[in-house]
Each structure stands twice: as C-alpha cells, then as structure tokens.
Design an enzyme around this catalytic site. Structure first.
Site, PDB file in Angstrom:
ATOM      1  CD  GLU A   1      21.126 -14.091  13.184  1.00 37.52           C
ATOM      2  OE1 GLU A   1      21.057 -12.998  12.627  1.00 37.52           O
ATOM      3  OE2 GLU A   1      20.202 -14.926  13.181  1.00 37.52           O
TER       4      GLU A   1
ATOM      5  CG  ASP B   1      25.016 -18.530  21.491  1.00 36.83           C
ATOM      6  OD1 ASP B   1      24.303 -18.061  22.390  1.00 36.83           O
ATOM      7  OD2 ASP B   1      24.984 -19.735  21.140  1.00 36.83           O
TER       8      ASP B   1
ATOM      9  CB  SER C   1       3.703  -3.153  46.567  1.00 39.22           C
ATOM     10  OG  SER C   1       4.434  -3.567  47.684  1.00 39.22           O
TER      11      SER C   1
ATOM     12  CD  GLU D   1      -9.111   3.886  45.187  1.00 33.10           C
ATOM     13  OE1 GLU D   1      -8.209   3.378  44.487  1.00 33.10           O
ATOM     14  OE2 GLU D   1      -8.976   4.952  45.792  1.00 33.10           O
TER      15      GLU D   1
ATOM     16  CE  LYS E   1      -3.850  -5.596  44.606  1.00 33.46           C
ATOM     17  NZ  LYS E   1      -3.248  -6.082  43.398  1.00 33.46           N
TER      18      LYS E   1
ATOM     19  CG  ASP F   1      -4.648  -8.818  37.656  1.00 35.29           C
ATOM     20  OD1 ASP F   1      -3.531  -8.433  38.035  1.00 35.29           O
ATOM     21  OD2 ASP F   1      -4.920 -10.007  37.431  1.00 35.29           O
TER      22      ASP F   1
ATOM     23  NE  ARG G   1       5.578  -1.084  43.303  1.00 32.98           N
ATOM     24  CZ  ARG G   1       6.338  -2.039  43.819  1.00 32.98           C
ATOM     25  NH1 ARG G   1       6.813  -2.961  43.024  1.00 32.98           N
ATOM     26  NH2 ARG G   1       6.610  -2.079  45.084  1.00 32.98           N
TER      27      ARG G   1
ATOM     28  CE1 TYR H   1      -2.759   2.977  41.914  1.00 31.66           C
ATOM     29  CE2 TYR H   1      -4.134   1.906  40.261  1.00 31.66           C
ATOM     30  CZ  TYR H   1      -2.925   2.035  40.926  1.00 31.66           C
ATOM     31  OH  TYR H   1      -1.879   1.214  40.600  1.00 31.66           O
TER      32      TYR H   1
ATOM     33  CE  LYS I   1      -5.861   3.257  47.077  1.00 30.29           C
ATOM     34  NZ  LYS I   1      -5.807   3.980  45.802  1.00 30.29           N
TER      35      LYS I   1
ATOM     36  CE  LYS J   1      -3.506 -10.284  45.174  1.00 30.57           C
ATOM     37  NZ  LYS J   1      -2.131 -10.109  45.527  1.00 30.57           N
TER      38      LYS J   1
ATOM     39  CB  CYS K   1      -5.169 -38.986  13.443  1.00 29.99           C
ATOM     40  SG  CYS K   1      -6.324 -37.613  13.365  1.00 29.99           S
TER      41      CYS K   1
ATOM     42  CB  CYS L   1      -7.848 -38.951   9.314  1.00 23.28           C
ATOM     43  SG  CYS L   1      -6.128 -38.755   9.812  1.00 23.28           S
TER      44      CYS L   1
ATOM     45  CB  CYS M   1      -2.761 -36.029  12.745  1.00 17.14           C
ATOM     46  SG  CYS M   1      -3.329 -36.742  11.199  1.00 17.14           S
TER      47      CYS M   1
ATOM     48  CB  CYS N   1      -5.983 -35.160   8.925  1.00 18.76           C
ATOM     49  SG  CYS N   1      -7.004 -35.269  10.410  1.00 18.76           S
TER      50      CYS N   1
HETATM   51  S1  IVH Z   1      -2.977   2.043  45.546  1.00 23.64           S
HETATM   52  C1  IVH Z   1       0.313   3.445  47.924  1.00 23.64           C
HETATM   53  N1  IVH Z   1      -5.165   1.489  44.224  1.00 23.64           N
HETATM   54  O1  IVH Z   1      -2.061  -3.102  43.147  1.00 23.64           O
HETATM   55  C2  IVH Z   1      -0.645   3.191  46.868  1.00 23.64           C
HETATM   56  N2  IVH Z   1      -3.233   0.168  43.820  1.00 23.64           N
HETATM   57  O2  IVH Z   1      -0.740  -5.007  44.936  1.00 23.64           O
HETATM   58  C3  IVH Z   1      -0.435   1.883  46.237  1.00 23.64           C
HETATM   59  N3  IVH Z   1      -3.525  -1.552  42.106  1.00 23.64           N
HETATM   60  O3  IVH Z   1       1.148  -1.704  43.042  1.00 23.64           O
HETATM   61  C4  IVH Z   1      -1.331   1.588  45.185  1.00 23.64           C
HETATM   62  N4  IVH Z   1      -5.627  -1.095  41.647  1.00 23.64           N
HETATM   63  O4  IVH Z   1      -0.294  -1.641  40.896  1.00 23.64           O
HETATM   64  C5  IVH Z   1      -3.879   1.152  44.441  1.00 23.64           C
HETATM   65  N5  IVH Z   1      -7.156   1.106  43.082  1.00 23.64           N
HETATM   66  C6  IVH Z   1      -5.878   0.796  43.315  1.00 23.64           C
HETATM   67  C7  IVH Z   1      -5.231  -0.246  42.621  1.00 23.64           C
HETATM   68  C8  IVH Z   1      -3.897  -0.530  42.905  1.00 23.64           C
HETATM   69  C9  IVH Z   1      -4.583  -1.858  41.349  1.00 23.64           C
HETATM   70  C10 IVH Z   1      -2.221  -2.254  42.057  1.00 23.64           C
HETATM   71  C11 IVH Z   1      -1.017  -1.346  42.068  1.00 23.64           C
HETATM   72  C12 IVH Z   1      -0.230  -1.778  43.264  1.00 23.64           C
HETATM   73  C13 IVH Z   1      -0.705  -3.174  43.447  1.00 23.64           C
HETATM   74  C14 IVH Z   1      -0.456  -3.654  44.857  1.00 23.64           C
END
Ligand code: IVH
Length: 679
Positions: free
Chosen positions: A40, A42, A87, A118, A120, A122, A141, A230, A294, A318, A412, A415, A430, A435
């Site tokens: 489908e 394709d 980023s 702050e 980060k 995930d 983004r 943030y 920051k 990180k 298995c 069994c 199995c 089993c």
């Molecule tokens: S500040 C210019 N603050 O991390 C400001 N980013 O690896 C840029 N992220 O794209 C972002 N927690 O998706 C900021 N407290 C935080 C964050 C944060 C998670 C993420 C965000 C960014 C990525 C960069």
C-alpha cells in the site's frame, strides 16, 4: 487541453500524497508502528512519482521522493521562529567550564560575572506563543529557524497555562522550554508498547518527541507530558534585566519553572552545582542530562553575543554516561508470553547511575555475536540515565581463555520443547504451546490491571497455581473453589476468599478488556477496543477473515494475521469455550459511544468535489454519527466515495480501485435510513 481546475486537483493530490507518505514514513521509521502494508505504501509512492514526472513544478524539497534516507518529520506545518532557537555548546569537565568562564570574563573585562545554573532537562525543545496572554501556538525547534507546528499537541499538556496569570499581559510573548516525560510515564508507555508487541522507546527524550509528533492529539494527551520553561524568545514592550528575573516572571505568569536553580560567581561554584546534580539526578522524577550555565545579566549576554548556532553566554555541562566494568557470570534465558527467548546477562553486581546493576539486556543472539561477548568476560556496562543497562563491549585483553561463547539452545530451558528461529527473524521462540513459562507470563498478563484486573493474582500466586498443577491454562482459574485456593502458601481464609471474589468479579470486565487479556500478539489495549467496537462479540471476531479484518481502520495485515492465527488454534478455542462457560463476557450489546448499527461501524467514507447539501464538516460529522470514519484519501479500504460537483482525482481513483461510488443524495438517504431506524 488540461484545465486549470484539473491542474489544481493534481496539485492537491500531490500535496495529499506527500502528507500521507510522510505520515506512513513516520509511523514506520520513527514510531515503528506501521499502519499500512509495504504494498500500500509503494502504491502511494508510485502515484506521487508519476505525478511529479508529469508536473515537475510540483516537486518540493519536502516531497518524500526527494528524501534520501528519510527526514520523517514534515507532517506538521512549518513555523518560522521570531528569533532563532539556539542550541548550546558543551563542556564535559571542570577545565572546560573554567575555560568558558575565562573567555567570558576576559571579553566582559571583569571577573565578576554572575551566572545562573539550571538543570538540563532531557526532553524536546519547544517554543510557545502567547497572544495578549492567551496560548496561541507551539513549535518544535526544527533547524533553529523553522520548526514544526505542534500547537494542538502541546495544548494537551496539563501544566501549560492556556491563559497567563498577568494583569496586563504583553501583546506578544514567545517563551521557550522543554517538553518531557517523567520516568514513571516513560516506564508505563514502554510497558504498554511491550504488551502491544511494539518496539520500546530507547529513552524518555525519544518517547517525548514521539508523543509530540502524533497526528492525533488524543494520543499525546494520554502520554501525560510535562513542560518546563527557561528562556525568552520574544517579548513585546517589556525589558527584563536578567535571567533570574525572567524565571521569576515566568513563574508568576503561570508557567512551570524548574525550582532547582542557583546563582553562582565562579567556575568552581558552577562545577559544584553540576557535581551535586550528577549525584542527585536519580532522585528526580524526570531525566536530566546535565546542567546549563548562563550569564545572568542580559546586558552582558548581549555584549557576548551569539555564534551561528549557540549563544556565547551559556554552556551545557553534560553528565557522562555512567560506565563500570564487571564480570559476565552467565547468560539467562527468559521465556516470554509469546515464547520468545530473550537472553539476559547475569553480572557481578555493580552500582551504576545510582542503582545496583546485576543484569543487563543482551537483546538477541546476533547482538551477542556482533559484540563478541563471551560468558566469563570482563565487560563494560553502561547506564545512561533511565535507560536499561547494556553491555558496551568486552575487554578482550582481560581474557584468559576460559571464556565461552553463547549458543542459543535448541531446546527450551523451561519445558524442553523445540526452539525455532525462523529465517530472517532475530528472535528464537519456544513453540510448545503448553510451555509453563509461556503460560505463566500469559496468566500474569491476563490478571494484570489493564486486562482482567484480578487483585491478588500476582507472580507468587500464579507460580504456585501452575507448580501445584491447580491450573493448566488461564481459564482454569474460574473453576477453582475456595477450598483449593486455601492450599496456596500463606493463604489464610480471608486471602482465599478475597482472591475467589476477585476472580468472580473479573467475569464482568468489558469485552475490550477480555480481548486484550487473551494476549493475542499485536493486540494491545487500543486495538482490543477497536475490535470490540467493530465486532461486539468474540464469537463473531473468531470467524472474521483476513480480508474483513484488514478493512477495519487501524488493523493492518500483521495484526489481522495474528488474530486469525489465534482463533485457528484448537487450544485457544478450548480456552475461550471454558471462559465462556465460566461466565466471562464474550459480547457487548452495542458499540460503546454511539447508537449506530454495526453495519456502519468502522466504515470509511471519502468525499470529493463540491457538496451542495452539506458542508464538509457537516458531512463528516454525519459519518461519525453513524459510526463511520471520514478519510481524506481513497484506498482499497474505503467503503464509499461520495461525489459532489466537479469531483477530483479521488473519483478516478475510486473507479480504478472498484470502490463503491455514491451521490450526495444516496449519502443523505443512507444517513437518514440509519437515523430513522433509531439505531
Ligand atoms: S537554554 C539559548 N536551558 O538543551 C538558550 N536549554 O543542548 C538555549 N535544555 O536546545 C537553551 N534544559 O532543548 C536551556 N534549562 C535549560 C535547558 C535547555 C534543557 C535543552 C534545550 C537546548 C538543549 C541544548
């Protein structure tokens, strides 16, 4: 001569095909949950290639024909960000943090630079738009300049304020934050995916991204995403002096701002904050992968400026993925509900990422071979955040020759039945339907909360019922009397009575739950609901043919085959018969939500051309009211194509596929027939 109208129709169809193909691409490659067969898919692709060959001006960069390898996220409208979504540059050590600090203080000409630390989060970066204090849209983004519109999906996030708590809200406010899934939600989603035979998400970030890219916001809503904000994207007519002040403002405005923040003045203090959270991250209910540092003052931020990708006033520290070495003692085989044999590494216990790890997944035989992991090896084990621990690699230099290769047994381990690994499949199974391991897992699933919900029937009770020979299959539990239940270890009168009552009570579960409980492969709770609403009876479902099943929206060939195969099996039919005799619900009176006859339940209607009797919305609403579905494209699964004036290419498509074509009048009659009968 081709008319303008015809060209418009072709252009429309091309757009529609792109959308459809991208959608299916996404289901296949991103969600690993295809809805259509390869054939489908394709067919759609071929149609688009044909159109683009005849009308090259319709080729756009986002056309799936122009996609090499796949960038499967074009299903949502592009949104240009008012200011670029940046980023961050990364730091992995104290010296990299110190270098960052030295650079900024030298550029600012002072050592006194206040910074905000702050967590980060995930998750997935999102931008949120507010118009006069009202939620007006959200975007991902994307490439930083243009993202995808995820307005309706983000709106389902309960912690997102739809109206800001501000006396005089700004005309325009754009804020940025992170949509994320809690560890708990992540676990639950993966459990559900596992139950439905779908591939599990690797981590909460992927699961959050997948949740935001749903075409149906109802699914996003069920995922219970969260959102922390943030940063500022754009604010008309207000000046903030620093990041700290901004965070306070956002909090007051009603956003969720992460409370774990700190002001620091030196790289050492920043590093201490990082270390502290590297340790404590496991106590948080959501996943973090580092700390963002920051420069606090916006004046200083402006002075430092940005590079093409990232601000020069911030850095992300990180956390390293935590790794340890340990010994692989043995490989254990677990036999699942479907008979699948999954190898698990039994390890000398080590503490990684805040928890003791003594087992790691080995996925399958090929994976063990690919990594050349041998029993007795010293291995590197990794646990990144909340992901399941895995073996990265063996340390070959530590071998002494006593290590043994893993060989999948032919029998298995539970069994002794035959183990089969079909050509081209990664999983060995199995195939003995009796089993005990398979029956055990099946019983646990049958009694679980989303299924028959039998309180008190957990692993230990299930194990005893099977070991003592009290039951041979799930249906047997309904034939146990209180006397028999008393022979379960540590079961006093009351416990036996409670279990007996819980078992009896479960006979009243709705049909969809019973269907889910049966543990048919690929039939998760949602598919079970679709089936229940389409058939209203297990008896009818058991007689459904492949063709009938595939006609139902959301039922693909894989699910259909599994269902037919299940009912074909003699042993399953015996279990069903026993369940029926025990009074378990095998039918439902009417489809749940509406009052239509089954004949229209799940049927698909497509409208083409200008309608004169109804608006499109009305017509589609009517289809819904009789239990059908309105779709935008014609396929073999379409039941009726309703043609208005000047029908488009859908009309030709319907003709070529032999789909039933009706006029608007026919449609009206059909609808009123349904409604008059009061069904
Ligand atoms: S500040 C210019 N603050 O991390 C400001 N980013 O690896 C840029 N992220 O794209 C972002 N927690 O998706 C900021 N407290 C935080 C964050 C944060 C998670 C993420 C965000 C960014 C990525 C960069």
């Amino acid at each position: 001569m081709i008319s303008v109208k015809q060209i418009e129709n072709v252009a429309k169809r091309a757009e529609e095909l792109k959308r459809l193909i991208n959608y299916h691409n996404h289901r296949y490659y991103v969600l690993d949950a295809p809805e259509v067969s390869d054939a489908e898919y394709d067919e759609l692709m071929r149609e688009l290639i044909d159109i683009e060959a005849a009308y090259p001006e319709l080729i756009t960069p986002d056309s799936p024909t122009q996609r090499v390898g796949g960038e499967p996220s074009n299903a949502f409208k592009p949104v240009r960000h008012r200011t670029k979504m940046l980023s961050l540059a990364n730091a992995f050590s104290f010296s990299e943090l110190a270098a960052f600090f030295n650079r900024i203080s030298s550029e600012l000409g002072t050592n006194e630079v206040e910074m905000v630390c702050e967590l980060k989060i995930d998750g997935v970066a999102v931008s949120l738009d507010y118009d006069h204090g009202m939620y007006a849209g959200a975007a991902t983004r994307g490439d930083g300049e243009v993202g995808e519109d995820i307005t309706t999906n983000v709106k389902t996030i309960q912690s997102l304020p739809l109206r800001l708590f501000l006396d005089s809200p700004l005309d325009t406010l754009e804020v940025r934050g992170e949509a994320y899934l809690s560890k708990e939600q992540f676990k639950q989603i993966n459990e559900e995916r596992g139950d439905a035979g779908q591939l599990e998400f690797a981590n909460p970030r992927n699961a959050a991204a997948g949740s935001l890219r749903q075409l149906d916001p109802k699914i996003t809503a069920k995922r219970h995403l969260g959102i922390f904000v943030y940063a500022l994207g754009y604010a008309a007519g207000v000046e903030f002096s620093d990041q700290w002040e901004l965070l306070q403002y956002l909090k007051i405005a009603g956003f969720k701002v992460n409370p774990h923040i700190a002001k620091v003045g030196t790289p050492k203090e920043a590093y201490e904050f990082c270390k502290e959270w590297q340790e404590k991250r496991h106590s948080l209910p959501f996943e973090i992968d580092g700390v963002v540092i920051k420069v606090n003052s916006f004046a200083q931020q402006e002075k430092l400026g940005i590079t093409s990708k990232a601000p020069r006033w911030a850095i992300a520290y990180k956390f390293p993925a935590e790794q340890k070495t340990t010994k692989l003692i043995s490989v254990e085989l677990n036999v699942g509900r479907t008979g699948a044999l999954t190898p698990t590494a039994v390890l000398e216990p080590v503490v990684i990422a805040g928890s003791t790890v003594s087992r790691a997944t080995l996925h399958n035989e090929d994976e063990i071979k690919r990594k050349d992991i041998r029993i007795g090896d010293t291995v590197i084990v990794q646990k990144a955040g909340d992901v399941i621990p895995e073996i990265v690699a063996p340390i070959v230099s530590k071998r002494d020759g006593s290590e043994k290769e893993f060989v999948m047994p032919r029998e298995c381990p539970v069994c002794g039945g035959e183990v089969v690994r079909p050509e081209g499949e990664a999983v060995a199974r199995c195939i003995n339907i009796n089993c005990p391991a398979v029956i055990f897992e099946h019983l646990i699933h049958f009694a679980s909360r989303g299924a028959m919900d039998i309180e008190g029937l957990g692993e230990s009770v299930a194990r005893q019922l099977l070991d003592k020979g009290m039951i041979k299959d799930v249906a047997d539990i309904y034939y146990l009397d209180k006397e028999k239940l008393l022979s379960i270890e540590h079961f006093a009168d009351k416990a036996a009575e409670n279990l007996y009552n819980a078992i009896r009570k479960s006979t009243d579960r709705p049909l969809a739950r019973v269907l889910f409980a049966l543990g048919i492969r690929h039939v998760g709770s949602h598919v079970a609901e679709v089936l229940a609403d389409s058939f209203n009876s297990i008896g009818k479902l058991s007689h459904a043919t492949l063709e009938e099943l595939i006609k139902i929206q959301e039922i693909g060939p894989k699910i259909a085959e599994s269902i037919v195969g299940f009912f074909h099996e003699e042993r399953n039919r015996t279990v069903l018969e026993k369940l029926h005799r025990a009074g378990v619900k095998m039918e439902q009176e009417k489809p749940k939500s509406t009052n239509y006859t089954r004949s229209f339940a799940g049927m698909t209607f497509v409208f083409t051309g200008a309608l004169t009797l109804f608006t499109r919305d009305e017509a589609e609403g009517l289809v819904k009211s009789i239990g059908g579905k309105a779709s935008s494209s014609v396929s073999k699964k379409t039941d009726y194509v309703v043609v208005g004036k000047n029908p488009g290419s859908k009309y030709d498509k319907a003709k070529s596929l032999g789909v039933k074509i009706i006029t608007e009048d026919d449609f009206k009659r059909l609808i009123s027939g349904q409604q008059e009968r009061g069904v």
